[in-house]
Write a protein that holds these residues in place. Structure first.
Motif, PDB file in Angstrom:
ATOM      1  N   ASP A 253       0.834  -1.206   0.000  1.00 14.81           N
ATOM      2  CA  ASP A 253       0.000   0.000   0.000  1.00 14.81           C
ATOM      3  C   ASP A 253       0.873   1.263   0.000  1.00 14.81           C
ATOM      4  O   ASP A 253       0.652   2.174   0.797  1.00 14.81           O
ATOM      5  N   PHE A 254       1.854   1.291  -0.885  1.00 16.65           N
ATOM      6  CA  PHE A 254       2.798   2.417  -0.915  1.00 16.65           C
ATOM      7  C   PHE A 254       2.230   3.569  -1.744  1.00 16.65           C
ATOM      8  O   PHE A 254       2.300   3.579  -2.968  1.00 16.65           O
ATOM      9  N   PHE A 255       1.641   4.513  -1.038  1.00 24.40           N
ATOM     10  CA  PHE A 255       1.072   5.712  -1.658  1.00 24.40           C
ATOM     11  C   PHE A 255       1.710   6.924  -0.967  1.00 24.40           C
ATOM     12  O   PHE A 255       1.266   7.315   0.125  1.00 24.40           O
ATOM     13  N   PRO A 256       2.753   7.511  -1.546  1.00 20.19           N
ATOM     14  CA  PRO A 256       3.445   8.627  -0.876  1.00 20.19           C
ATOM     15  C   PRO A 256       2.522   9.827  -0.628  1.00 20.19           C
ATOM     16  O   PRO A 256       1.641  10.137  -1.436  1.00 20.19           O
ATOM     17  N   THR A 257       2.758  10.483   0.478  1.00 22.16           N
ATOM     18  CA  THR A 257       1.953  11.635   0.878  1.00 22.16           C
ATOM     19  C   THR A 257       2.468  12.907   0.210  1.00 22.16           C
ATOM     20  O   THR A 257       3.664  13.213   0.292  1.00 22.16           O
TER      21      THR A 257
ATOM     22  N   ASP B 181      12.444  -2.011   2.321  1.00 18.47           N
ATOM     23  CA  ASP B 181      13.602  -1.131   2.126  1.00 18.47           C
ATOM     24  C   ASP B 181      13.434  -0.350   0.819  1.00 18.47           C
ATOM     25  O   ASP B 181      13.559  -0.923  -0.267  1.00 18.47           O
ATOM     26  N   TYR B 182      13.139   0.933   0.923  1.00 20.82           N
ATOM     27  CA  TYR B 182      12.961   1.775  -0.260  1.00 20.82           C
ATOM     28  C   TYR B 182      14.269   2.460  -0.666  1.00 20.82           C
ATOM     29  O   TYR B 182      14.281   3.353  -1.509  1.00 20.82           O
ATOM     30  N   GLY B 183      15.371   2.083  -0.023  1.00 18.00           N
ATOM     31  CA  GLY B 183      16.683   2.584  -0.434  1.00 18.00           C
ATOM     32  C   GLY B 183      16.992   3.997   0.014  1.00 18.00           C
ATOM     33  O   GLY B 183      17.816   4.682  -0.593  1.00 18.00           O
TER      34      GLY B 183
ATOM     35  N   VAL C 230      14.614  -0.998   8.675  1.00 18.83           N
ATOM     36  CA  VAL C 230      13.630  -1.906   8.082  1.00 18.83           C
ATOM     37  C   VAL C 230      13.014  -2.752   9.189  1.00 18.83           C
ATOM     38  O   VAL C 230      13.728  -3.405   9.970  1.00 18.83           O
ATOM     39  N   GLY C 231      11.680  -2.719   9.285  1.00 16.40           N
ATOM     40  CA  GLY C 231      10.982  -3.513  10.295  1.00 16.40           C
ATOM     41  C   GLY C 231       9.501  -3.237  10.233  1.00 16.40           C
ATOM     42  O   GLY C 231       9.058  -2.211   9.726  1.00 16.40           O
ATOM     43  N   SER C 232       8.723  -4.192  10.770  1.00 13.30           N
ATOM     44  CA  SER C 232       7.272  -4.051  10.762  1.00 13.30           C
ATOM     45  C   SER C 232       6.805  -3.340  12.024  1.00 13.30           C
ATOM     46  O   SER C 232       7.222  -3.689  13.129  1.00 13.30           O
TER      47      SER C 232
ATOM     48  N   ILE D 157       3.947   9.518  13.842  1.00 10.96           N
ATOM     49  CA  ILE D 157       3.160  10.145  12.768  1.00 10.96           C
ATOM     50  C   ILE D 157       3.394   9.376  11.483  1.00 10.96           C
ATOM     51  O   ILE D 157       4.552   9.136  11.097  1.00 10.96           O
ATOM     52  N   THR D 158       2.312   8.995  10.816  1.00 12.26           N
ATOM     53  CA  THR D 158       2.477   8.291   9.538  1.00 12.26           C
ATOM     54  C   THR D 158       1.186   8.293   8.739  1.00 12.26           C
ATOM     55  O   THR D 158       0.125   8.721   9.213  1.00 12.26           O
ATOM     56  N   ASN D 159       1.315   7.798   7.522  1.00 11.45           N
ATOM     57  CA  ASN D 159       0.197   7.483   6.634  1.00 11.45           C
ATOM     58  C   ASN D 159       0.234   5.961   6.504  1.00 11.45           C
ATOM     59  O   ASN D 159       0.999   5.426   5.708  1.00 11.45           O
ATOM     60  N   PRO D 160      -0.535   5.240   7.322  1.00 12.08           N
ATOM     61  CA  PRO D 160      -0.345   3.783   7.407  1.00 12.08           C
ATOM     62  C   PRO D 160      -0.956   3.046   6.231  1.00 12.08           C
ATOM     63  O   PRO D 160      -1.846   3.583   5.560  1.00 12.08           O
ATOM     64  N   PRO D 161      -0.520   1.796   6.001  1.00 14.30           N
ATOM     65  CA  PRO D 161      -1.215   0.973   5.007  1.00 14.30           C
ATOM     66  C   PRO D 161      -2.648   0.760   5.479  1.00 14.30           C
ATOM     67  O   PRO D 161      -2.874   0.506   6.670  1.00 14.30           O
ATOM     68  N   PHE D 162      -3.593   0.872   4.559  1.00 11.01           N
ATOM     69  CA  PHE D 162      -5.012   0.871   4.937  1.00 11.01           C
ATOM     70  C   PHE D 162      -5.388  -0.370   5.735  1.00 11.01           C
ATOM     71  O   PHE D 162      -6.065  -0.275   6.761  1.00 11.01           O
TER      72      PHE D 162
ATOM     73  N   ASP E 137      -4.147  -1.544  13.629  1.00 11.56           N
ATOM     74  CA  ASP E 137      -2.986  -2.023  14.395  1.00 11.56           C
ATOM     75  C   ASP E 137      -1.973  -0.890  14.577  1.00 11.56           C
ATOM     76  O   ASP E 137      -1.378  -0.741  15.644  1.00 11.56           O
ATOM     77  N   PHE E 138      -1.768  -0.112  13.525  1.00 11.02           N
ATOM     78  CA  PHE E 138      -0.871   1.038  13.640  1.00 11.02           C
ATOM     79  C   PHE E 138      -1.371   1.999  14.715  1.00 11.02           C
ATOM     80  O   PHE E 138      -0.599   2.487  15.545  1.00 11.02           O
ATOM     81  N   ALA E 139      -2.677   2.276  14.701  1.00 11.26           N
ATOM     82  CA  ALA E 139      -3.226   3.230  15.673  1.00 11.26           C
ATOM     83  C   ALA E 139      -3.013   2.713  17.097  1.00 11.26           C
ATOM     84  O   ALA E 139      -2.588   3.469  17.980  1.00 11.26           O
TER      85      ALA E 139
HETATM   86  C1  LIG Z   1       0.460   4.793   2.298  1.00 11.33           C
HETATM   87  S1  LIG Z   1       2.198   4.405   2.260  1.00 11.33           S
HETATM   88  C2  LIG Z   1       2.836   5.762   3.165  1.00 11.33           C
HETATM   89  C3  LIG Z   1       4.302   6.047   2.940  1.00 11.33           C
HETATM   90  C4  LIG Z   1       4.821   7.255   3.725  1.00 11.33           C
HETATM   91  N1  LIG Z   1       4.418   7.198   5.124  1.00 11.33           N
HETATM   92  C5  LIG Z   1       4.295   8.537   3.139  1.00 11.33           C
HETATM   93  O1  LIG Z   1       3.387   9.111   3.727  1.00 11.33           O
HETATM   94  O2  LIG Z   1       4.771   8.930   2.083  1.00 11.33           O
HETATM   95  C6  LIG Z   1       2.223   3.018   3.428  1.00 11.33           C
HETATM   96  C7  LIG Z   1       3.589   2.503   3.788  1.00 11.33           C
HETATM   97  O3  LIG Z   1       3.417   1.494   4.766  1.00 11.33           O
HETATM   98  C8  LIG Z   1       4.462   0.551   4.606  1.00 11.33           C
HETATM   99  N2  LIG Z   1       4.076  -0.656   5.340  1.00 11.33           N
HETATM  100  C9  LIG Z   1       3.223  -1.637   4.956  1.00 11.33           C
HETATM  101  N3  LIG Z   1       3.135  -2.570   5.930  1.00 11.33           N
HETATM  102  C10 LIG Z   1       3.940  -2.166   6.945  1.00 11.33           C
HETATM  103  C11 LIG Z   1       4.279  -2.704   8.224  1.00 11.33           C
HETATM  104  N4  LIG Z   1       3.750  -3.847   8.658  1.00 11.33           N
HETATM  105  N5  LIG Z   1       5.143  -2.014   9.005  1.00 11.33           N
HETATM  106  C12 LIG Z   1       5.695  -0.850   8.580  1.00 11.33           C
HETATM  107  N6  LIG Z   1       5.417  -0.308   7.379  1.00 11.33           N
HETATM  108  C13 LIG Z   1       4.553  -0.947   6.574  1.00 11.33           C
HETATM  109  C14 LIG Z   1       4.580   0.406   3.090  1.00 11.33           C
HETATM  110  O4  LIG Z   1       5.812  -0.149   2.705  1.00 11.33           O
HETATM  111  C15 LIG Z   1       4.388   1.862   2.658  1.00 11.33           C
HETATM  112  O5  LIG Z   1       5.626   2.505   2.555  1.00 11.33           O
END
Ligand SMILES: C[S@@+](CC[C@H](N)C(=O)[O-])C[C@H]1O[C@@H](n2cnc3c(N)ncnc32)[C@H](O)[C@@H]1O
Length: 219
Positions: free
Chosen positions: A21-25, A75-77, A82-84, A103-108, A113-115
């Protein structure tokens, strides 16, 4: 061919369940959090961006916050750890300091779980950028909102276009987004404030060098 523009379709960002769900903000949408929602004076501490992708949000947070830790499951380089952020596996991400903010834009698919983890571990507060419809739903109400009501819900009046894998400054979208803020000191009060990100902020908060800094960064 007629286009299906029903609300249900428009509110979806269609993704496979196992997608990252990589959608940059867009940079201006992160600046709106700092300038319009939290206030610059409240953004001086240490922050963890735990799903940083290619750094679009973390780089903007670093414009104001004193310290930014970046991690992502992939790893986006960009030199991020790198970790979940979710789960208890060996790859579980940790922050090297106690973060004032997470602070983040989490995968939908993992946003609840992120919250939960962000609310539990952030010293001052947590902020997630999510689709506005995320505040609906029985499961989310039971797991998050009934237990931890946000301090602020901040919907964008303008659209925040996000496309897969890159920031496209010319993209458009029908999907509405909002910042949801949990604050350690406000949790006890149990009241949620609505604070709209007003019109014109996309233009006002976009900087001349944003395209050079961010538009080329892709997955
Ligand atoms: C919607 S993008 C947001 C990227 C960045 N936060 C931004 O706003 O540009 C979601 C990000 O969540 C990462 N992601 C997905 N599952 C994850 C997990 N279990 N733990 C950490 N990151 C995760 C993806 O690799 C992706 O980069």
């Amino acid at each position: 061919m007629s286009q299906n523009t029903s609300h249900a379709v428009m509110a979806q960002r269609v993704e496979a369940r196992d997608s990252l769900d990589f959608f940059p903000t867009p940079p201006w949408a992160t600046r709106a959090l700092v300038h319009d929602v939290l206030g610059v004076e409240n953004c001086r501490g240490a922050v963890w961006e735990p799903a940083c992708g290619a750094g679009h949000m973390s780089a903007v947070l670093a414009e104001t916050f004193g310290r930014v830790h970046r991690s992502d499951v992939h790893d986006y380089g960009i030199g991020a750890c790198v970790g979940s952020f979710v789960g208890e596996g060996a790859d579980r991400a940790e922050c090297p300091f106690r973060p004032d903010w997470i602070i983040t834009n989490p995968p939908f698919n993992l946003a609840v779980d992120f919250a939960e983890r962000a609310i539990a571990e952030a010293v001052v507060g947590a902020a997630l950028l999510v689709r506005s419809t995320w505040i609906e739903g029985v499961a989310r109400y039971e797991r998050i909102f009934s237990r931890n009501p946000p301090a602020i819900v901040a919907p964008f009046v303008e659209r925040v276009p996000m496309v897969k894998g890159r920031w496209d400054p010319n993209a458009t979208t029908a999907t509405a987004y909002a910042w949801i803020i949990w604050s350690a000191c406000a949790l006890a009060a149990g009241r949620t404030e609505m604070r709209w990100v007003p019109p014109g902020r996309r233009r006002a908060l976009t900087r001349a060098d944003d395209v050079a800094r961010f538009a080329g960064a892709a997955a």
